[in-house]
Design an enzyme around this catalytic site. Structure first.
Site, PDB file in Angstrom:
ATOM      1  N   SER A 118      53.514  18.890  15.699  1.00 63.09           N
ATOM      2  CA  SER A 118      52.794  19.495  14.588  1.00 63.09           C
ATOM      3  C   SER A 118      53.612  20.610  13.958  1.00 63.09           C
ATOM      4  O   SER A 118      54.537  21.146  14.565  1.00 63.09           O
ATOM      5  CB  SER A 118      51.450  20.035  15.070  1.00 63.09           C
ATOM      6  OG  SER A 118      50.734  19.031  15.754  1.00 63.09           O
ATOM      7  N   HIS A 123      54.949  28.467   1.503  1.00 59.18           N
ATOM      8  CA  HIS A 123      55.927  28.808   0.469  1.00 59.18           C
ATOM      9  C   HIS A 123      55.193  29.592  -0.618  1.00 59.18           C
ATOM     10  O   HIS A 123      54.069  29.242  -0.990  1.00 59.18           O
ATOM     11  CB  HIS A 123      56.552  27.556  -0.147  1.00 59.18           C
ATOM     12  CG  HIS A 123      57.150  26.618   0.856  1.00 59.18           C
ATOM     13  ND1 HIS A 123      58.349  26.851   1.473  1.00 59.18           N
ATOM     14  CD2 HIS A 123      56.681  25.456   1.361  1.00 59.18           C
ATOM     15  CE1 HIS A 123      58.621  25.868   2.315  1.00 59.18           C
ATOM     16  NE2 HIS A 123      57.618  25.009   2.273  1.00 59.18           N
ATOM     17  N   CYS A 146      48.744  16.728  15.173  1.00 62.15           N
ATOM     18  CA  CYS A 146      48.430  15.505  15.896  1.00 62.15           C
ATOM     19  C   CYS A 146      47.582  15.909  17.093  1.00 62.15           C
ATOM     20  O   CYS A 146      47.887  16.878  17.777  1.00 62.15           O
ATOM     21  CB  CYS A 146      49.689  14.799  16.370  1.00 62.15           C
ATOM     22  SG  CYS A 146      50.581  13.943  15.079  1.00 62.15           S
TER      23      CYS A 146
END
EC number: 4.1.1.50
Length: 269
Positions: A118, A123, A146
């Site tokens: 994972s 950003h 996951c």
């Protein structure tokens, strides 16, 4: 499909469904002069620098029960920052039933559930319009897991970590996991709307629109702040110092900007 806790355990190997949350937030501000615009960008870059963003993502990792493997972070010139956190299965305290229900997630105190393969990224994009006096700060955050827990459990904390005027939220479950009898499961929890993972006090503050494709396990929610106080959108000045006509013009510019971001198209050209 609603599964009992006993049925969840009877999988063939690890639960490898990939659940991805994309959270995009926008903060809008009016900056009257070039000096104000530059000061706003400097303020945003300091307020949401790579170190601060790393702290936010580490809290997200705690919420989803992840062990941090690696952190890459960067402050950019002239503006903006990025952080990428690679995470793996964290310590399993217990498997609470409420983790599978549509409900807002916790603020960062508890570490529960398990996951693997994972990552969490952020950003930032501070920018301004050179003529209209509008400055906009955008942050894009992606949480991909996951395992059994949904990254939607981190949404409550993420919304409260940023000053948000407009939000665009996407959630998708990809791949499949297999039960012991070979039956494929393309989703392991019920979901009606992303809104059900947002606390009521926050939902009261926003107008919201859903666009969901249930058969593809794709969910989308857009949010726009309801209340408008011009003082909250002025940088380095107060509405008390504005003439009535000027205040009305600035209000129109800001609300137009919010509408266009919310609807994803140019409306007022």
């Amino acid at each position: 499909m609603k599964l009992t806790p006993e049925q969840r355990i009877e999988l063939h190997g690890f639960n490898n469904l990939t659940k991805s949350l994309s959270f995009n937030m926008y903060d809008i501000c009016f900056t009257k002069t070039k000096k104000d615009r530059e000061a706003y960008i400097e303020y945003i870059d300091e307020q949401y620098n790579a170190d601060r963003l790393t702290e936010i993502l580490q809290h997200v990792a705690n919420i989803i029960g992840a062990h941090v493997l690696n952190i890459a972070k960067q402050d950019y010139v002239p503006q903006g920052a990025s952080v990428t956190v690679l995470v793996s299965e964290g310590p399993v305290v217990e498997v609470p039933a409420e983790s599978y229900e549509e409900s807002p997630g916790p603020l960062p105190d508890n570490v529960v559930i398990q996951l693997d393969k994972s990552h969490i990224t952020v950003h930032t994009y501070p920018e301004f319009h050179p003529d209209e006096g509008i400055s906009t700060f955008r942050a894009d955050i992606d949480v991909s897991t996951c395992g059994e827990i949904s990254p939607l459990k981190a949404l409550n904390y993420l919304i409260r970590s940023f000053e948000t005027d407009v939000m665009s939220i996407d959630y998708r479950v990809r791949g499949f996991t297999r039960a012991k009898d070979g039956h494929k499961l393309f989703i392991d929890h019920e979901i009606n709307s992303i809104q059900n993972y947002i606390p009521d006090d926050l939902k009261e503050e926003f107008d919201m629109i859903d666009v969901n494709v249930y058969q593809e396990n794709i969910f989308h929610t857009k949010c726009k702040l309801k209340e408008f106080d011009l003082d909250n959108y002025l940088f380095a000045q107060s509405k008390e110092n504005l003439k009535e006509e000027e205040a009305a013009e600035i209000t129109e510019r800001i609300t137009n900007e919010m509408d266009e971001i919310f609807y994803g198209k140019n409306i007022y050209e």
